[in-house]
Design a protein around this motif. Sequence first.
Motif, PDB file in Angstrom:
ATOM      1  N   MET A   1       0.334  -1.204   0.188  1.00 47.44           N
ATOM      2  CA  MET A   1      -0.232   0.041  -0.234  1.00 47.44           C
ATOM      3  C   MET A   1       1.027   1.195  -0.195  1.00 47.44           C
ATOM      4  N   SER A   2       2.110   1.309   0.402  1.00 47.22           N
ATOM      5  CA  SER A   2       2.780   2.473   0.602  1.00 47.22           C
ATOM      6  C   SER A   2       3.126   3.069  -0.281  1.00 47.22           C
ATOM      7  N   ASN A   3       3.589   1.156  -1.595  1.00 45.07           N
ATOM      8  CA  ASN A   3       4.017   2.199  -3.042  1.00 45.07           C
ATOM      9  C   ASN A   3       3.389   2.499  -3.366  1.00 45.07           C
ATOM     10  N   LEU A   4       1.565   2.434  -3.464  1.00 43.98           N
ATOM     11  CA  LEU A   4       1.080   2.455  -4.004  1.00 43.98           C
ATOM     12  C   LEU A   4       1.042   4.517  -4.496  1.00 43.98           C
ATOM     13  N   SER A   5       0.481   5.032  -2.976  1.00 41.15           N
ATOM     14  CA  SER A   5       1.230   6.183  -2.356  1.00 41.15           C
ATOM     15  C   SER A   5       2.450   6.807  -2.502  1.00 41.15           C
ATOM     16  N   ASP A   6       3.746   6.420  -2.170  1.00 34.99           N
ATOM     17  CA  ASP A   6       4.716   7.248  -3.107  1.00 34.99           C
ATOM     18  C   ASP A   6       5.135   7.027  -5.026  1.00 34.99           C
ATOM     19  N   LEU A   7       3.905   6.220  -5.194  1.00 39.57           N
ATOM     20  CA  LEU A   7       3.848   6.312  -6.783  1.00 39.57           C
ATOM     21  C   LEU A   7       3.227   7.112  -7.157  1.00 39.57           C
ATOM     22  N   LYS A   8       1.607   7.502  -6.554  1.00 38.38           N
ATOM     23  CA  LYS A   8       0.836   8.776  -6.625  1.00 38.38           C
ATOM     24  C   LYS A   8       1.408  10.268  -6.328  1.00 38.38           C
ATOM     25  N   ARG A   9       2.757  10.302  -5.596  1.00 37.37           N
ATOM     26  CA  ARG A   9       2.904  11.258  -4.944  1.00 37.37           C
ATOM     27  C   ARG A   9       4.204  11.691  -5.832  1.00 37.37           C
ATOM     28  N   LEU A  10       4.870  10.514  -6.223  1.00 38.09           N
ATOM     29  CA  LEU A  10       6.168  11.063  -7.493  1.00 38.09           C
ATOM     30  C   LEU A  10       5.342  11.062  -9.158  1.00 38.09           C
ATOM     31  N   SER A  11       4.156  10.689  -9.410  1.00 40.81           N
ATOM     32  CA  SER A  11       3.676  11.509 -10.089  1.00 40.81           C
ATOM     33  C   SER A  11       2.709  12.317 -10.666  1.00 40.81           C
ATOM     34  N   MET A  12       2.085  12.839  -9.378  1.00 46.48           N
ATOM     35  CA  MET A  12       1.814  14.054  -9.080  1.00 46.48           C
ATOM     36  C   MET A  12       2.727  15.183  -9.341  1.00 46.48           C
ATOM     37  N   GLY A  13       4.066  15.064  -8.187  1.00 49.41           N
ATOM     38  CA  GLY A  13       5.644  15.867  -8.734  1.00 49.41           C
ATOM     39  C   GLY A  13       5.372  15.863 -10.274  1.00 49.41           C
ATOM     40  N   PHE A  14       5.502  14.967 -10.833  1.00 48.64           N
ATOM     41  CA  PHE A  14       6.127  14.646 -12.447  1.00 48.64           C
ATOM     42  C   PHE A  14       5.234  15.891 -13.163  1.00 48.64           C
ATOM     43  N   PHE A  15       3.619  16.009 -12.613  1.00 50.27           N
ATOM     44  CA  PHE A  15       2.853  16.673 -13.610  1.00 50.27           C
ATOM     45  C   PHE A  15       2.655  18.311 -13.156  1.00 50.27           C
ATOM     46  N   ALA A  16       3.371  18.370 -11.712  1.00 46.97           N
ATOM     47  CA  ALA A  16       3.818  19.963 -10.858  1.00 46.97           C
ATOM     48  C   ALA A  16       4.168  20.281 -12.087  1.00 46.97           C
ATOM     49  N   LEU A  17       5.040  20.050 -12.171  1.00 49.61           N
ATOM     50  CA  LEU A  17       6.911  20.080 -12.667  1.00 49.61           C
ATOM     51  C   LEU A  17       6.198  21.254 -13.713  1.00 49.61           C
ATOM     52  N   PRO A  18       5.617  20.924 -15.006  1.00 42.72           N
ATOM     53  CA  PRO A  18       5.588  21.286 -16.381  1.00 42.72           C
ATOM     54  C   PRO A  18       4.659  22.285 -15.963  1.00 42.72           C
ATOM     55  N   LEU A  19       2.740  22.261 -15.268  1.00 44.26           N
ATOM     56  CA  LEU A  19       2.073  23.246 -15.386  1.00 44.26           C
ATOM     57  C   LEU A  19       2.713  23.991 -14.570  1.00 44.26           C
ATOM     58  N   ALA A  20       3.478  24.264 -13.793  1.00 45.89           N
ATOM     59  CA  ALA A  20       4.391  25.029 -13.112  1.00 45.89           C
ATOM     60  C   ALA A  20       4.734  25.981 -13.777  1.00 45.89           C
ATOM     61  N   CYS A  21       5.932  25.587 -15.022  1.00 47.67           N
ATOM     62  CA  CYS A  21       6.556  26.372 -15.972  1.00 47.67           C
ATOM     63  C   CYS A  21       5.742  26.578 -16.637  1.00 47.67           C
ATOM     64  N   ALA A  22       4.321  26.278 -17.113  1.00 49.47           N
ATOM     65  CA  ALA A  22       3.572  25.967 -18.348  1.00 49.47           C
ATOM     66  C   ALA A  22       2.809  27.986 -17.546  1.00 49.47           C
ATOM     67  N   GLY A  23       2.975  27.849 -15.879  1.00 51.95           N
ATOM     68  CA  GLY A  23       1.700  29.086 -15.125  1.00 51.95           C
ATOM     69  C   GLY A  23       2.899  29.974 -15.173  1.00 51.95           C
ATOM     70  N   LEU A  24       4.395  29.689 -15.053  1.00 48.14           N
ATOM     71  CA  LEU A  24       5.416  31.209 -15.431  1.00 48.14           C
ATOM     72  C   LEU A  24       5.583  31.781 -16.875  1.00 48.14           C
ATOM     73  N   LEU A  25       5.561  30.849 -17.642  1.00 50.42           N
ATOM     74  CA  LEU A  25       5.770  31.485 -18.747  1.00 50.42           C
ATOM     75  C   LEU A  25       4.145  32.086 -19.531  1.00 50.42           C
ATOM     76  N   ILE A  26       2.505  32.010 -19.123  1.00 56.36           N
ATOM     77  CA  ILE A  26       1.513  32.568 -19.271  1.00 56.36           C
ATOM     78  C   ILE A  26       2.162  33.631 -17.996  1.00 56.36           C
ATOM     79  N   MET A  27       2.187  34.218 -17.025  1.00 59.99           N
ATOM     80  CA  MET A  27       2.604  35.135 -16.478  1.00 59.99           C
ATOM     81  C   MET A  27       3.622  36.430 -16.701  1.00 59.99           C
ATOM     82  N   ALA A  28       4.892  35.108 -17.367  1.00 57.29           N
ATOM     83  CA  ALA A  28       6.392  36.222 -18.018  1.00 57.29           C
ATOM     84  C   ALA A  28       5.650  37.163 -19.120  1.00 57.29           C
ATOM     85  N   ASN A  29       4.337  36.288 -19.953  1.00 56.87           N
ATOM     86  CA  ASN A  29       3.500  37.160 -21.276  1.00 56.87           C
ATOM     87  C   ASN A  29       3.128  37.818 -20.738  1.00 56.87           C
TER      88      ASN A  29
END
Length: 95
Positions: A1-29
């Motif tokens: 069960m711990s591996n499943l929650s770790d996997l969820k956190r890892l995947s959320m972190g993986f998707f959060a980085l591109p979203l944060a970058c997109a947000g920064l690009l929008i703010m710069a524009n």
Amino acid sequence: MSNLSDLKRLSMGFFALPLACAGLLIMANVQQTDREVAAEQHRQYCEDVALWRTEVAQGVPLNRRAGQPDHQGIADEQCPSIPASGNSQRQLASN
């Protein structure tokens, strides 16, 4: 069960980085657009003051002048494309 929650956190972190970058690009524009709008407003103000001063020098009656007097008091210092003039309010009142 711990591996499943770790996997969820890892995947959320993986998707959060591109979203944060997109947000920064929008703010710069948005900031770039704001700077462009401000620069255009400043350019238009300088053109209006130049037109006003030209018409004052030509003796155009007050009610027929185009442009605007330097009501912000910045044209002599911040509009290098137009010659410095005396107090435009004095010119306005004398005509």
